[in-house]
Design a protein around this motif. Structure first.
Motif, PDB file in Angstrom:
ATOM      1  N   LEU A  73       9.512 -34.399  79.989  1.00  0.00           N
ATOM      2  CA  LEU A  73       8.396 -33.770  80.682  1.00  0.00           C
ATOM      3  C   LEU A  73       7.048 -34.106  80.057  1.00  0.00           C
ATOM      4  N   PHE A  74       6.966 -34.075  78.727  1.00  0.00           N
ATOM      5  CA  PHE A  74       5.666 -34.256  78.077  1.00  0.00           C
ATOM      6  C   PHE A  74       5.410 -35.704  77.647  1.00  0.00           C
ATOM      7  N   ALA A  75       6.315 -36.303  76.895  1.00  0.00           N
ATOM      8  CA  ALA A  75       6.096 -37.682  76.450  1.00  0.00           C
ATOM      9  C   ALA A  75       6.175 -38.658  77.621  1.00  0.00           C
ATOM     10  N   GLY A  76       7.019 -38.350  78.586  1.00  0.00           N
ATOM     11  CA  GLY A  76       7.137 -39.219  79.756  1.00  0.00           C
ATOM     12  C   GLY A  76       5.853 -39.299  80.563  1.00  0.00           C
ATOM     13  N   GLN A  77       5.060 -38.245  80.511  1.00  0.00           N
ATOM     14  CA  GLN A  77       3.783 -38.264  81.224  1.00  0.00           C
ATOM     15  C   GLN A  77       2.832 -39.286  80.605  1.00  0.00           C
ATOM     16  N   GLY A 109      19.906 -31.213  75.009  1.00  0.00           N
ATOM     17  CA  GLY A 109      19.420 -31.355  76.382  1.00  0.00           C
ATOM     18  C   GLY A 109      18.064 -30.698  76.597  1.00  0.00           C
ATOM     19  N   VAL A 110      17.857 -29.527  76.001  1.00  0.00           N
ATOM     20  CA  VAL A 110      16.545 -28.867  76.099  1.00  0.00           C
ATOM     21  C   VAL A 110      15.484 -29.754  75.450  1.00  0.00           C
ATOM     22  N   PHE A 111      15.787 -30.272  74.276  1.00  0.00           N
ATOM     23  CA  PHE A 111      14.866 -31.181  73.603  1.00  0.00           C
ATOM     24  C   PHE A 111      14.564 -32.398  74.480  1.00  0.00           C
ATOM     25  N   THR A 112      15.610 -32.975  75.057  1.00  0.00           N
ATOM     26  CA  THR A 112      15.451 -34.157  75.908  1.00  0.00           C
ATOM     27  C   THR A 112      14.593 -33.852  77.128  1.00  0.00           C
ATOM     28  N   SER A 113      14.805 -32.701  77.740  1.00  0.00           N
ATOM     29  CA  SER A 113      14.007 -32.360  78.918  1.00  0.00           C
ATOM     30  C   SER A 113      12.534 -32.183  78.556  1.00  0.00           C
ATOM     31  N   SER A 132      13.202 -34.005  85.803  1.00  0.00           N
ATOM     32  CA  SER A 132      12.811 -32.997  84.813  1.00  0.00           C
ATOM     33  C   SER A 132      13.531 -31.679  85.064  1.00  0.00           C
ATOM     34  N   VAL A 133      13.552 -31.246  86.311  1.00  0.00           N
ATOM     35  CA  VAL A 133      14.226 -29.991  86.674  1.00  0.00           C
ATOM     36  C   VAL A 133      15.722 -30.100  86.398  1.00  0.00           C
ATOM     37  N   THR A 134      16.327 -31.219  86.772  1.00  0.00           N
ATOM     38  CA  THR A 134      17.758 -31.424  86.545  1.00  0.00           C
ATOM     39  C   THR A 134      18.087 -31.373  85.053  1.00  0.00           C
ATOM     40  N   LEU A 135      17.298 -32.072  84.254  1.00  0.00           N
ATOM     41  CA  LEU A 135      17.530 -32.073  82.807  1.00  0.00           C
ATOM     42  C   LEU A 135      17.412 -30.667  82.228  1.00  0.00           C
TER      43      LEU A 135
END
Length: 125
Positions: free
Chosen positions: A20-24, A12-16, A52-55
């Motif tokens: 946050l970064f690749a999604g931008q 989950g940390v990896f996914t968040s 992002s905050v939820t993840l």
């Protein structure tokens, strides 16, 4: 220590971070450059960062519960597992609407969300 829940949390940390970064780069920058009015842009960007905050918060919670093996938090952990499974289902359903059977390649977010849900749910049984 509960290795299943800890694994869910670390994934989950990896996914968040990916969100946050690749999604931008892929969905957000082109979206912000579109001709859409500023109010819808600002609202959707805020929603993006709410996700992002939820993840991140849920991933940190799973990591904490998994690291310390906190049995008292297994029910909320099961609920988070269900939440992540539902998140993955949303991507599959919405993707199927737009891309048909290509959903699994065009919207691959479910690949990270589903294992988090399954690991958290299994670990909290």
């Amino acid at each position: 220590m509960n290795i299943w829940i800890l694994s869910a949390g670390l994934l989950g940390v990896f996914t968040s971070l990916v969100h946050l970064f690749a999604g931008q780069i892929d969905p957000i920058r082109p979206f912000l450059k579109s001709d859409l009015d500023d109010v819808p842009k600002a609202t959707l960007l805020a929603c993006w960062h709410l996700v992002s905050v939820t993840l991140l918060v849920t991933a940190l919670m799973l990591t904490y519960v998994g690291w310390y093996g906190l049995n008292a938090y297994y029910f909320p952990t099961q609920l988070l597992g269900i939440l992540y499974i539902l998140f993955s289902m949303v991507f599959v359903v919405v993707g199927w609407y737009f891309f048909g059977s290509r959903v699994f390649v065009r919207l691959p977010q479910w690949i990270l969300l589903l294992p988090i849900g399954l690991l958290a749910g299994y670990g909290a049984l």
